[in-house]
Design a protein around this motif. Structure first.
Motif, short mmCIF file in Angstrom:
data_model
loop_
_atom_site.label_atom_id
_atom_site.label_comp_id
_atom_site.label_asym_id
_atom_site.label_seq_id
_atom_site.Cartn_x
_atom_site.Cartn_y
_atom_site.Cartn_z
N ALA A 5 79.03 93.42 68.33
CA ALA A 5 77.69 93.45 68.92
C ALA A 5 76.80 92.45 68.20
O ALA A 5 76.89 92.29 66.98
CB ALA A 5 77.10 94.85 68.83
N LEU A 6 75.92 91.80 68.96
CA LEU A 6 74.99 90.81 68.41
C LEU A 6 73.57 91.16 68.82
O LEU A 6 73.32 91.57 69.96
CB LEU A 6 75.32 89.40 68.91
CG LEU A 6 76.70 88.82 68.57
CD1 LEU A 6 76.85 87.43 69.17
CD2 LEU A 6 76.89 88.76 67.08
N GLU A 7 72.64 90.98 67.90
CA GLU A 7 71.22 91.26 68.14
C GLU A 7 70.39 90.11 67.57
O GLU A 7 70.53 89.75 66.40
CB GLU A 7 70.83 92.58 67.51
CG GLU A 7 69.38 92.75 67.08
CD GLU A 7 68.37 92.70 68.20
OE1 GLU A 7 68.73 92.99 69.36
OE2 GLU A 7 67.21 92.34 67.93
N SER A 8 69.52 89.52 68.42
CA SER A 8 68.66 88.42 67.94
C SER A 8 67.36 88.38 68.74
O SER A 8 66.86 87.30 69.06
CB SER A 8 69.38 87.07 68.07
OG SER A 8 69.62 86.75 69.44
N SER A 9 66.80 89.55 69.05
CA SER A 9 65.64 89.59 69.94
C SER A 9 64.34 89.16 69.28
O SER A 9 63.41 88.73 69.97
CB SER A 9 65.47 91.01 70.50
OG SER A 9 65.19 91.92 69.46
N CYS A 10 64.25 89.26 67.95
CA CYS A 10 62.99 88.93 67.28
C CYS A 10 63.25 88.18 65.97
O CYS A 10 63.54 86.98 65.99
CB CYS A 10 62.16 90.18 67.05
SG CYS A 10 60.47 89.85 66.50
N ASP A 11 63.17 88.88 64.85
CA ASP A 11 63.28 88.17 63.56
C ASP A 11 64.39 88.71 62.68
O ASP A 11 64.36 88.53 61.46
CB ASP A 11 61.94 88.20 62.81
CG ASP A 11 61.48 89.61 62.48
OD1 ASP A 11 61.95 90.56 63.13
OD2 ASP A 11 60.66 89.76 61.57
N SER A 30 70.60 89.91 58.87
CA SER A 30 69.97 88.82 58.11
C SER A 30 68.49 88.81 58.48
O SER A 30 68.12 88.48 59.61
CB SER A 30 70.61 87.48 58.44
OG SER A 30 69.93 86.42 57.80
N SER A 31 67.63 89.23 57.54
CA SER A 31 66.20 89.36 57.83
C SER A 31 65.45 88.05 57.60
O SER A 31 65.78 87.27 56.72
CB SER A 31 65.60 90.44 56.93
OG SER A 31 64.21 90.52 57.13
N GLN A 32 64.41 87.85 58.41
CA GLN A 32 63.56 86.66 58.29
C GLN A 32 62.18 87.02 57.72
O GLN A 32 61.26 86.18 57.78
CB GLN A 32 63.38 86.01 59.67
CG GLN A 32 64.66 85.55 60.34
CD GLN A 32 64.40 84.95 61.71
OE1 GLN A 32 63.27 84.63 62.08
NE2 GLN A 32 65.46 84.81 62.49
N ILE A 33 62.03 88.21 57.18
CA ILE A 33 60.71 88.65 56.72
C ILE A 33 60.08 87.66 55.75
O ILE A 33 58.91 87.31 55.88
CB ILE A 33 60.82 90.05 56.05
CG1 ILE A 33 61.04 91.12 57.12
CG2 ILE A 33 59.55 90.36 55.26
CD1 ILE A 33 61.21 92.51 56.58
N ALA A 34 60.85 87.20 54.78
CA ALA A 34 60.30 86.29 53.77
C ALA A 34 59.82 84.98 54.40
O ALA A 34 58.82 84.39 53.96
CB ALA A 34 61.35 86.00 52.70
N VAL A 35 60.51 84.54 55.44
CA VAL A 35 60.15 83.27 56.10
C VAL A 35 58.83 83.40 56.86
O VAL A 35 57.99 82.51 56.83
CB VAL A 35 61.27 82.84 57.07
CG1 VAL A 35 60.87 81.57 57.82
CG2 VAL A 35 62.58 82.62 56.31
N HIS A 36 58.65 84.53 57.53
CA HIS A 36 57.45 84.71 58.36
C HIS A 36 56.26 85.29 57.60
O HIS A 36 55.13 85.28 58.11
CB HIS A 36 57.78 85.62 59.55
CG HIS A 36 58.80 85.08 60.49
ND1 HIS A 36 58.53 84.07 61.38
CD2 HIS A 36 60.12 85.38 60.65
CE1 HIS A 36 59.62 83.79 62.07
NE2 HIS A 36 60.61 84.57 61.64
#
Length: 342
Positions: A5-11, A30-36
């Motif tokens: 399963a793959l999920e990429s709806s937001c960040d 893999s979180s993008q919190i630090a980037v945003h």
């Protein structure tokens, strides 16, 4: 049956391997919190680029973590929507390539449907049940009669609950993600210190509105600037309780009207400690069985996408390689799948 399963709806770029739609073999995020964080919220263009950089890695990690190879997979489930168009397309492209290369079926899954069924990865839930989906983009109440069978009872008319948390946090100079920061501060504050409004609480509907509540916080801070510093704990607690109070009371009314005795609360805001306690207290008083996933399954993840994915693929329902992103995709439209297929 093993599904990727793959999920990429937001960040979050996420991949998981799940057996029979219930047993998690791996669940990589893999979180993008630090980037945003420096922007105080998700920047769609940046999110898409981050997904491109991370998708191959999370897929590899998911397969290795589950101890399987692509040859062991029986199908691929991928978030088709709702979400950010560019972000969705990254996951969809990866899923299509894998499905074509492995010669296995592909199914597009509704992101919110994944949230509503995520709890089944931890414990079974009998249908029908009432479901509250609360996240950065959604504050919806659904009657759930089965997989693919959803009826919207109420929804946000402006800001969703999670969006309100992030906007108020930004207003107070708190770090992103705002919900986590407010929850932490609120633990040391008095939720009754400031009486913020409860929008639409007594309007007779199951709809939500949190934009006016955000404005009420702004007005209070302008009149009492000291509250954003010395009184920030009480401010955070009072705002948080106003949101939780509305969500809980509206949900309680829906339980009474529908006569349902099972409630699922899902989505990122379901991680909020005050909301979890408020819902538990209400359900205990009404004799309703409450189901809330653990925080790792409330947040965006790929394992939850495998739950409905497994159901549809087992029923012979699949998508073609022309599957396109649906940034807006109401759950009510899924019923056609069960009668017409894809």
């Amino acid at each position: 049956m093993l599904l990727l399963a793959l999920e990429s709806s937001c960040d979050e770029t996420a991949a998981a391997v799940v057996a029979d739609g219930r047993v998690i073999r791996s669940n990589i995020v893999s979180s993008q919190i630090a980037v945003h964080a420096e922007y105080g919220g998700v920047v769609p263009e940046i999110a898409s680029r981050q997904h491109l950089e991370a998708v191959s890695t999370v897929v590899t990690q998911a397969l290795e973590g589950a101890g399987v190879t692509p040859a062991d997979l029986k199908g691929i489930a991928v978030t088709q929507g709702p979400g950010l168009a560019g972000a969705l397309l990254v996951g969809l492209s990866a899923a299509k390539g894998l499905a074509f290369g492995c010669g296995i079926p592909l199914i597009g899954v509704n992101h919110i449907e994944g949230h509503l069924l995520a709890v089944m990865l931890e414990r079974p839930v009998e249908f029908p049940f009432l479901a509250l989906a609360v996240s950065g983009g959604h504050s919806h109440l659904y009657r759930v009669d089965g997989v693919g069978r959803y009826r919207t009872l109420g929804q946000t008319v402006d800001d969703a609950a999670g969006e309100a948390f992030d906007k108020v946090a930004k207003l107070l100079g708190l770090p992103y993600p705002g919900g986590v920061a407010i929850d932490r501060l609120a633990a040391q504050g008095d939720p009754g210190a400031i009486r913020f409004p409860r929008p639409l609480l007594n309007d007779g509907s199951y709809n939500f509105s949190f934009s006016g509540l955000k404005t009420a916080v702004l007005t209070h801070v302008k009149k009492h600037p000291e509250s954003a510093e010395a009184g920030i704990h009480d401010l955070a607690a009072s705002f948080q309780w106003a949101v939780c109070d509305v969500l809980t009371q509206k949900t309680a009314a829906a339980l009474v009207e529908t006569g349902l005795n099972r409630l699922v609360v899902a989505g990122g805001v379901a991680c909020n400690s005050a909301l979890r306690l408020s819902m538990q207290k209400m359900c205990d008083e009404k004799g309703v069985e409450l189901y809330i996933p653990t925080p790792r399954l409330c947040a965006d993840n790929a394992a939850m996408i495998a739950v409905p994915g497994d159901f549809y693929l087992s029923a012979g329902i699949s998508s073609g390689l022309d599957l396109d992103a649906l940034p807006v995709w109401p759950l009510d439209r899924l019923a056609a799948r069960l009668t017409e297929g894809m």
